[in-house]
Scaffold this motif. Structure first.
Motif, mmCIF file in Angstrom:
data_model
loop_
_atom_site.group_PDB
_atom_site.id
_atom_site.type_symbol
_atom_site.label_atom_id
_atom_site.label_comp_id
_atom_site.label_asym_id
_atom_site.label_seq_id
_atom_site.Cartn_x
_atom_site.Cartn_y
_atom_site.Cartn_z
ATOM 1 N N LEU A 35 -4.076 31.164 -27.041
ATOM 2 C CA LEU A 35 -3.479 30.010 -26.334
ATOM 3 C C LEU A 35 -2.161 30.370 -25.649
ATOM 4 O O LEU A 35 -1.935 30.046 -24.487
ATOM 5 C CB LEU A 35 -3.253 28.868 -27.336
ATOM 6 C CG LEU A 35 -2.591 27.574 -26.824
ATOM 7 C CD1 LEU A 35 -3.119 26.382 -27.593
ATOM 8 C CD2 LEU A 35 -1.086 27.615 -26.932
ATOM 9 N N ALA A 36 -1.277 31.082 -26.362
ATOM 10 C CA ALA A 36 0.048 31.369 -25.787
ATOM 11 C C ALA A 36 -0.071 32.291 -24.573
ATOM 12 O O ALA A 36 0.701 32.152 -23.612
ATOM 13 C CB ALA A 36 0.958 31.973 -26.844
ATOM 14 N N ALA A 39 -1.338 30.058 -21.752
ATOM 15 C CA ALA A 39 -0.273 29.165 -21.281
ATOM 16 C C ALA A 39 0.723 29.939 -20.405
ATOM 17 O O ALA A 39 1.130 29.472 -19.335
ATOM 18 C CB ALA A 39 0.454 28.525 -22.474
ATOM 19 N N HIS A 40 1.101 31.157 -20.842
ATOM 20 C CA HIS A 40 2.122 31.888 -20.093
ATOM 21 C C HIS A 40 1.575 32.582 -18.862
ATOM 22 O O HIS A 40 2.301 32.738 -17.877
ATOM 23 C CB HIS A 40 2.890 32.826 -21.035
ATOM 24 C CG HIS A 40 3.755 32.062 -21.985
ATOM 25 N ND1 HIS A 40 3.280 31.566 -23.181
ATOM 26 C CD2 HIS A 40 5.034 31.628 -21.892
ATOM 27 C CE1 HIS A 40 4.234 30.882 -23.785
ATOM 28 N NE2 HIS A 40 5.315 30.907 -23.021
ATOM 29 N N LEU A 43 1.736 29.597 -16.607
ATOM 30 C CA LEU A 43 3.072 29.067 -16.270
ATOM 31 C C LEU A 43 3.980 30.121 -15.652
ATOM 32 O O LEU A 43 4.693 29.853 -14.692
ATOM 33 C CB LEU A 43 3.704 28.436 -17.509
ATOM 34 C CG LEU A 43 2.923 27.206 -18.023
ATOM 35 C CD1 LEU A 43 3.428 26.767 -19.385
ATOM 36 C CD2 LEU A 43 2.995 26.068 -17.033
ATOM 37 N N LEU A 44 3.948 31.346 -16.199
ATOM 38 C CA LEU A 44 4.771 32.417 -15.628
ATOM 39 C C LEU A 44 4.073 33.088 -14.450
ATOM 40 O O LEU A 44 4.731 33.661 -13.584
ATOM 41 C CB LEU A 44 5.085 33.491 -16.686
ATOM 42 C CG LEU A 44 6.053 33.113 -17.807
ATOM 43 C CD1 LEU A 44 6.104 34.225 -18.846
ATOM 44 C CD2 LEU A 44 7.451 32.864 -17.245
ATOM 45 N N THR A 48 5.244 29.404 -11.761
ATOM 46 C CA THR A 48 6.579 29.881 -11.380
ATOM 47 C C THR A 48 6.560 30.676 -10.063
ATOM 48 O O THR A 48 7.377 30.393 -9.173
ATOM 49 C CB THR A 48 7.203 30.693 -12.536
ATOM 50 O OG1 THR A 48 7.107 29.909 -13.732
ATOM 51 C CG2 THR A 48 8.654 31.016 -12.281
ATOM 52 N N MET A 82 3.514 41.786 -19.137
ATOM 53 C CA MET A 82 3.559 40.869 -20.283
ATOM 54 C C MET A 82 2.193 40.224 -20.566
ATOM 55 O O MET A 82 1.799 40.081 -21.737
ATOM 56 C CB MET A 82 4.608 39.778 -20.014
ATOM 57 C CG MET A 82 4.814 38.794 -21.139
ATOM 58 S SD MET A 82 6.056 37.571 -20.657
ATOM 59 C CE MET A 82 5.737 36.297 -21.872
ATOM 60 N N SER A 104 8.969 40.799 -21.476
ATOM 61 C CA SER A 104 9.602 39.463 -21.430
ATOM 62 C C SER A 104 11.020 39.574 -20.883
ATOM 63 O O SER A 104 11.483 38.705 -20.135
ATOM 64 C CB SER A 104 9.690 38.845 -22.821
ATOM 65 O OG SER A 104 8.419 38.723 -23.382
ATOM 66 N N VAL A 107 10.886 39.806 -17.233
ATOM 67 C CA VAL A 107 10.685 38.460 -16.671
ATOM 68 C C VAL A 107 12.024 37.712 -16.639
ATOM 69 O O VAL A 107 12.380 37.082 -15.632
ATOM 70 C CB VAL A 107 9.642 37.670 -17.500
ATOM 71 C CG1 VAL A 107 9.584 36.210 -17.073
ATOM 72 C CG2 VAL A 107 8.268 38.314 -17.366
#
Ligand code: HEM
Ligand code: HEM
Length: 133
Positions: A35-36, A39-40, A43-44, A48, A82, A104, A107
């Motif tokens: 999931l993480a 999600a990233h 989103l990233l 973004t 990442m 990270s 980023v």
């Protein structure tokens, strides 16, 4: 559209596809352990960069700065590294954690460069009327 915006939107489109495929995979397998990463990546990798691309499209003066290209390079290399590292780490490859941390931080460096760009340099906004022509 400035070249940097084109690059950002193309980058965002690739990550959107990846993010959706990851989401569908989670939904299909009922295994939400990644999931993480999903999600990233979304989103990233999608949201973004699309916002960065829009910022530079509305501020063509900023898009011409060399700092903008440096910011693109640092940020995108960070997310490109990442994403798979985080995914594999969540799949059990715990030894990848240092790579996730380093990417990270890249980023974060990309985000800091964006903040520097946003607070400095020329401000030449494109009026919506002009942009639509
Ligand atoms: C067809 C496309 C997509 C599918 C099938 C999908 C599927 C999923 C699934 C199965 C989860 C796990 C839910 C849970 O365990 O509680 C999830 C979480 C999440 N997705 Fe997606 N997703 C899709 C697109 C997107 C997009 C485009 C974004 C962002 C722009 C996004 C952002 C998120 C976020 C932030 C979470 C974590 C939510 C939380 O913390 O509970 N997803 N998604
Ligand atoms: C390098 C930058 C970032 C790092 C290191 C980071 C780290 C984290 C961590 C450690 C979690 C908790 C994950 C878990 O409990 O399993 C998390 C969750 C979350 N983050 Fe980030 N984050 C970053 C950037 C962002 C950004 C820019 C956004 C939004 C645009 C965001 C949105 C979220 C959301 C929605 C969640 C909840 C869903 C999830 O558990 O993955 N993060 N983040």
């Amino acid at each position: 559209m400035p070249f940097i915006s084109l690059l950002y939107f193309r980058t965002a489109a690739v990550f959107l596809l990846l993010g959706i495929v990851m989401g569908l995979h989670m939904a299909a397998t009922h295994d939400h352990s990644t999931l993480a990463a999903h999600a990233h990546v979304n989103l990233l990798g999608w949201v973004t960069p699309a916002l960065f691309g829009a910022y530079f499209a509305f501020n063509p003066g900023q898009a011409e700065r060399r700092l903008a290209r440096l910011q693109y390079g640092v940020y995108v290399v960070g997310v490109v590294l990442m994403s798979p590292m985080l995914y594999l780490m969540l799949r059990g490859q715990a030894q990848l954690e240092p790579m996730v941390i380093v990417s990270s931080l890249l980023v974060l460096a990309g985000a800091i460069l964006f903040a520097i760009i946003a607070f400095t340099g020329p401000v030449r906004m494109v009026a919506p009327r002009v942009a639509a022509e």
